[in-house]
Enzyme design. Structure first.
Site, PDB file in Angstrom:
ATOM      1  N   HIS A 166     -13.572  -6.605  10.630  1.00  0.00           N
ATOM      2  CA  HIS A 166     -15.022  -6.477  10.556  1.00  0.00           C
ATOM      3  C   HIS A 166     -15.576  -7.824  10.115  1.00  0.00           C
ATOM      4  O   HIS A 166     -15.410  -8.220   8.960  1.00  0.00           O
ATOM      5  CB  HIS A 166     -15.409  -5.373   9.574  1.00  0.00           C
ATOM      6  CG  HIS A 166     -14.888  -4.036   9.954  1.00  0.00           C
ATOM      7  ND1 HIS A 166     -14.535  -3.069   9.033  1.00  0.00           N
ATOM      8  CD2 HIS A 166     -14.642  -3.488  11.175  1.00  0.00           C
ATOM      9  CE1 HIS A 166     -14.113  -1.995   9.666  1.00  0.00           C
ATOM     10  NE2 HIS A 166     -14.163  -2.231  10.967  1.00  0.00           N
ATOM     11  N   HIS A 259     -10.374  -6.018   3.715  1.00  0.00           N
ATOM     12  CA  HIS A 259     -11.736  -5.601   4.078  1.00  0.00           C
ATOM     13  C   HIS A 259     -12.703  -5.762   2.905  1.00  0.00           C
ATOM     14  O   HIS A 259     -12.318  -6.129   1.801  1.00  0.00           O
ATOM     15  CB  HIS A 259     -11.729  -4.132   4.499  1.00  0.00           C
ATOM     16  CG  HIS A 259     -11.153  -3.876   5.855  1.00  0.00           C
ATOM     17  ND1 HIS A 259     -11.927  -3.742   6.986  1.00  0.00           N
ATOM     18  CD2 HIS A 259      -9.868  -3.742   6.280  1.00  0.00           C
ATOM     19  CE1 HIS A 259     -11.146  -3.530   8.034  1.00  0.00           C
ATOM     20  NE2 HIS A 259      -9.893  -3.526   7.618  1.00  0.00           N
ATOM     21  N   GLU A 335      -9.770  -3.134  -0.149  1.00  0.00           N
ATOM     22  CA  GLU A 335     -11.222  -3.255  -0.084  1.00  0.00           C
ATOM     23  C   GLU A 335     -11.764  -3.998  -1.310  1.00  0.00           C
ATOM     24  O   GLU A 335     -11.334  -3.735  -2.433  1.00  0.00           O
ATOM     25  CB  GLU A 335     -11.870  -1.866  -0.025  1.00  0.00           C
ATOM     26  CG  GLU A 335     -11.468  -1.019   1.172  1.00  0.00           C
ATOM     27  CD  GLU A 335     -12.271  -1.318   2.421  1.00  0.00           C
ATOM     28  OE1 GLU A 335     -13.182  -2.183   2.364  1.00  0.00           O
ATOM     29  OE2 GLU A 335     -12.000  -0.680   3.455  1.00  0.00           O
TER      30      GLU A 335
END
Length: 375
Positions: A166, A259, A335
Site C-alpha cells: 500500500h 504496513h 503494522e
C-alpha cells in the site's frame, strides 16, 4: 498564495484558496481506484498568516476513523517533519497553522520519495554485502527492486521482507531503511550472526507506481496488491506476480509484510492463525518473535490489534496468509500507526519516519531469536 502538488507523491484537490482563514481542499482518490486518504501538497505565500485548511471530504475517505485524534504533518525542508494542530468534526478535517516561512509542505504522513528509494538501493549495493536485481516491471515499467543479502546457499534460511504494498504507508519503507542500516553494518554482532546462516530477500517498495501517483492503497491499474496473492496477473498485479515467482524459486522460512494502519494508534502484528495449516509450532514461533520484539523495541505491543481469525478462515489473497500456507512458515503483517503510538506518545512528532526506522533496526533481534527454530 499558491497550492501545488505536481511532484513525487503529491496529491490534493483545491476548492478555494483566496482567504488564509478559509482554504478549502479535497483529498484526491487513487489514480485508478476509489480509495482516498493520502494527501501531500505545498502551500506558498502564507508566511506568518494564521491559516485554516479544511479538507471538505474527509468524512467520505476510505478510513474516516483514521482522522480521530490525528495530527497532520508539516515541513519546511521536506527533511524535518512535525505535527500541526488538526481537528475532525465527523466530516471535515481542519488544520490550523501559522507557517513560519513562505513555503511549507503538508502531508498525511512523512513521505518516502522515489528518489529516496533509489538512494536506499544504491547505498545498500555500495555496502558490498548486497546484490541488487530487478524482479520485473510494474504497470508503468518501473523496476521491482529486490535486495539480496547473504550467501544464497541452499542450507541458508530464507528471510523475506516486503514493504509498501500500500504505497501511502510510507512508514513501511522507513522501517526497511532502518533494518538495512543494521543488517549491512559489519560491526553489528546480530547482523553477523544472522548472515552466517540466513539469506535476506528484501523488496523495499512493492508499489512504486502507486507511490509516485500519491495513491493510498493501489497500484497504477487500481489493484490493491494485498488482495492479489492467490491469483496475481501480469496485466493487473505484475508486482505480486514477480515477487511470488521469486519466492517459489527460493523458498521462505520467515516472512514479514510491513504496513501502516490508519485507525489504531499502536504498533502490532497480525499472524497466520487463520490459515488451514496453522499449528502449535507456528504458534510457539509467533509468541517467541513477539516477546523478543517487545524487548528489543518497547514501541511494540501485543494487546491491541486486529481480531484473530478462526483456523481456515484466512483470505489467501493476502500476502501473509498466502505465504504462511504455501511455505508452512512463520509469517507476520507488521503494522505501524499514522497517528502516534498511544503507549509512548510524542506530541511534537507523533509516529514518524525515524521511529519507523528504529523499529526496523529492532526487528533483527526477534529474527535472530527465532532463527534456529524455523526449520
Amino acid at each position: 498564495m499558491k497550492i501545488s502538488s505536481h511532484f513525487d507523491a503529491g496529491s490534493i484537490e483545491v476548492v478555494q484558496f483566496d482567504d488564509f482563514s478559509d482554504i478549502q481542499l479535497k483529498i484526491r482518490q487513487d489514480n485508478a481506484a476509489s480509495f482516498a486518504q493520502w494527501f501531500y501538497f505545498r502551500l506558498q505565500g502564507a508566511a506568518y498568516q494564521p491559516c485554516t485548511l479544511r479538507f471538505l471530504n474527509a468524512g467520505e475517505c476510505a478510513y474516516p476513523q483514521g482522522w480521530q485524534d490525528y495530527q497532520a504533518m508539516a515541513s519546511y525542508d521536506r527533511v524535518n517533519w512535525f505535527r500541526v494542530p488538526t481537528t475532525y468534526d465527523g466530516q471535515t478535517l481542519t488544520i490550523e497553522h501559522v507557517p513560519l516561512a513562505g513555503s511549507v509542505y503538508y502531508a498525511y504522513f512523512e513521505p518516502y520519495s522515489y528518489e529516496q528509494h533509489l538512494n536506499l538501493i544504491g547505498q545498500a549495493q555500495s555496502s558490498g554485502l548486497c546484490d541488487v536485481s530487478s524482479l520485473g516491471s510494474t504497470i508503468e515499467d518501473r523496476d521491482i527492486d529486490l535486495l539480496t543479502i547473504g550467501h544464497e546457499v541452499e542450507s541458508d534460511l530464507k528471510i523475506w521482507i516486503i514493504a509498501r504494498q500500500h504505497p501511502g504507508e510510507t512508514m513501511a519503507e522507513w522501517f526497511v531503511e532502518g533494518l538495512l542500516n543494521r543488517l549491512l553494518d559489519p560491526q553489528d554482532p546480530t547482523s553477523r550472526l544472522l548472515l552466517d546462516s540466513a539469506t535476506f530477500y528484501i523488496v523495499p517498495n512493492m508499489n512504486p507506481d502507486g507511490a509516485i501517483h500519491g495513491n493510498l492503497r493501489t497500484n497504477a491499474a487500481g489493484a490493491n496488491l494485498n488482495r492479489e496473492w492467490n491469483a496475481p496477473s501480469a496485466d493487473k498485479s505484475p508486482e505480486v506476480l514477480a515477487v511470488r515467482q521469486k519466492m517459489l524459486e527460493t523458498g521462505v522460512d520467515l516472512f514479514l509484510d510491513i504496513h501502516g494502519d490508519e485507525a489504531l494508534p499502536y504498533v502490532f502484528t497480525a499472524g497466520s492463525e487463520g490459515v488451514p495449516s496453522y499449528d502449535e509450532r507456528i504458534a510457539r514461533l509467533e509468541t517467541l518473535f513477539k516477546e523478543q520484539l517487545q524487548l528489543a523495541c518497547p514501541d511494540f505491543q501485543d494487546e491491541i490489534g486486529y481480531p484473530k481469525q478462526e483456523k481456515g478462515q484466512a483470505e489467501l489473497t493476502w500476502a501473509t496468509a498466502w505465504v504462511a500456507e504455501q511455505f508452512r512458515c512463520l509469517a507476520f503483517t507488521l503494522e505501524m500507526p499514522f497517528k502516534d503510538n498511544a503507549n509512548l506518545p510524542d506530541d511534537d512528532f507523533g509516529w514518524n519516519g525515524q521511529r519507523s526506522l528504529r523499529m526496523g533496526e529492532a526487528a533483527l533481534s526477534p529474527i535472530l531469536a527465532v532463527l534456529r527454530h524455523l526449520r
